[in-house]
Design a protein around this motif. Structure first.
Motif: not given
Length: 382
Positions: A195-213
């Protein structure tokens, strides 16, 4: 005459699917010169999707778009009749970042929206958007803006690109983007269920590979939630499977009425895979690494499933194989060849990938009589 259908995905970071096919074919030609080989490079919606469409007979279409961090980018998309095939990875993905430098707050999906608009203007009525490898976490805001949507800050100005701009979002009007796509059908091709949000969301799952700590991931998820409240008040799109694909581009496409489909299924249909399968005696598939993720609907797994359903033996080739024999058999694969066991180390396997694939091709050619004889006999291989 033995008929082989070679249908691998790319070996990520090393070889394209077409290069894998070519190397295997060269090896096969040495030890099985009478074999008839049909090439069918595949993809699962990510990097290589346009190449697979072109290999299947689509026509290359040039386009000039905005890259992930604002640079001018020249790319190619595919068109067959009124169906367009576009690839996010090539347009605004990680591989499109200048110098490979990550830009987690500034990278935008705008160029993909420009590409969709170009396809519509070229007469495409079905637009397949391969998602994967995104450089941004902007919930598809840039894509929406490129199509004419008004995403404004508190002062009534267009928000800036990327996650940083999304933080200032105060009002939205999606009507112009929907009007720009009138008469066109969007298909979001990917195998992501997030989904978009939450622990399984875009930021949590894929953010680190884009540079988000870790801290930035938490803040990004809050930003996405605030934006979703404006863009999708009902929450239906943000909760949908696939909304979190490509930093939320999946979410934006759903807002525009897109249908989500398995990337592997879409590409195999474009390649007319089932018709090619009907004329084969043996299928060879593969990708850079055969592991647990392969079994989650990725291209080689779908190739093997369809081939096994048709009663055909399937061999797999990969840089590395971590699946057990039982797991391979369960996926419909009777045997797997890896490159790593033939190399000094991973770097050597990557550097000599084509040479090692030729070796594998020779080995497959030598084993064809035994493989096909056993498969056709009274006790088929598992």
């Amino acid at each position: 005459m033995t008929r082989l259908l070679i249908a691998p995905d790319k070996f990520k970071g090393s070889l394209t699917a077409a290069e894998v096919v070519a190397a295997l074919s060269r090896g096969l030609a040495e030890t099985a010169p009478d074999a008839e080989i049909t090439a069918c490079p595949i993809a699962d919606g990510g990097d290589g999707t346009v190449d697979a469409a072109l290999a299947a007979g689509a026509t290359a279409q040039p386009a000039t778009i905005t890259g992930p961090t604002g640079e001018v980018r020249e790319i190619v998309w595919a068109l067959e009749d009124d169906t367009a095939v576009l690839e996010l990875a090539d347009a605004v993905g990680l591989k499109a970042l200048p110098g490979g430098d990550l830009a987690p707050r500034d990278a935008s999906s705008r160029g993909l929206g420009e590409l969709i608009l170009a396809a519509v203007r070229a007469g495409a009525r079905e637009i397949v958007v391969g998602l994967g490898g995104s450089a941004s976490t902007d919930a598809g805001a840039g894509l929406l803006q490129a199509l004419g949507a008004r995403l404004l800050d508190a002062e009534g100005k267009d928000i800036a690109p990327g996650l940083a701009g999304l933080e200032t979002l105060a009002s939205v009007d999606l009507a112009p983007a929907r009007e720009a796509l009138e008469g066109a059908v969007l298909i979001a091709a990917n195998d992501v269920a997030n989904p978009l949000l939450g622990d399984d969301g875009a930021a949590a799952v894929y953010g680190p590979q884009k540079g988000l700590d870790a801290e930035a991931v938490t803040l990004a998820d809050r930003t996405l939630a605030a934006a979703a409240a404006l863009l999708d008040p009902s929450g239906a799109a943000s909760r949908a499977e696939g909304a979190g694909a490509a930093g939320g581009v999946g979410f934006a496409l759903l807002l525009l009425g897109a249908t989500q489909r398995s990337g592997a299924d879409v590409v195999l249909e474009l390649a007319d895979f089932d018709a090619r399968l009907a004329g084969a005696d043996l299928v060879v598939t593969g990708e850079g690494k055969l592991d647990a993720q392969t079994l989650q609907g990725k291209g080689p797994a779908e190739v093997a499933r369809r081939a096994a359903a048709a009663g055909l033996p399937v061999l797999a080739v990969a840089g590395a194989v971590t699946l057990t024999g039982e797991e391979l058999a369960g996926a419909g694969i009777i045997g797997a060849f890896d490159l790593l066991s033939r190399a000094a180390d991973v770097e050597d396997a990557i550097a000599r990938g084509e040479q090692l694939l030729e070796e594998v091709g020779r080995d497959i050619g030598r084993s064809l009589p035994a493989l096909l004889g056993e498969h056709r006999g009274p006790s088929p291989l598992p």
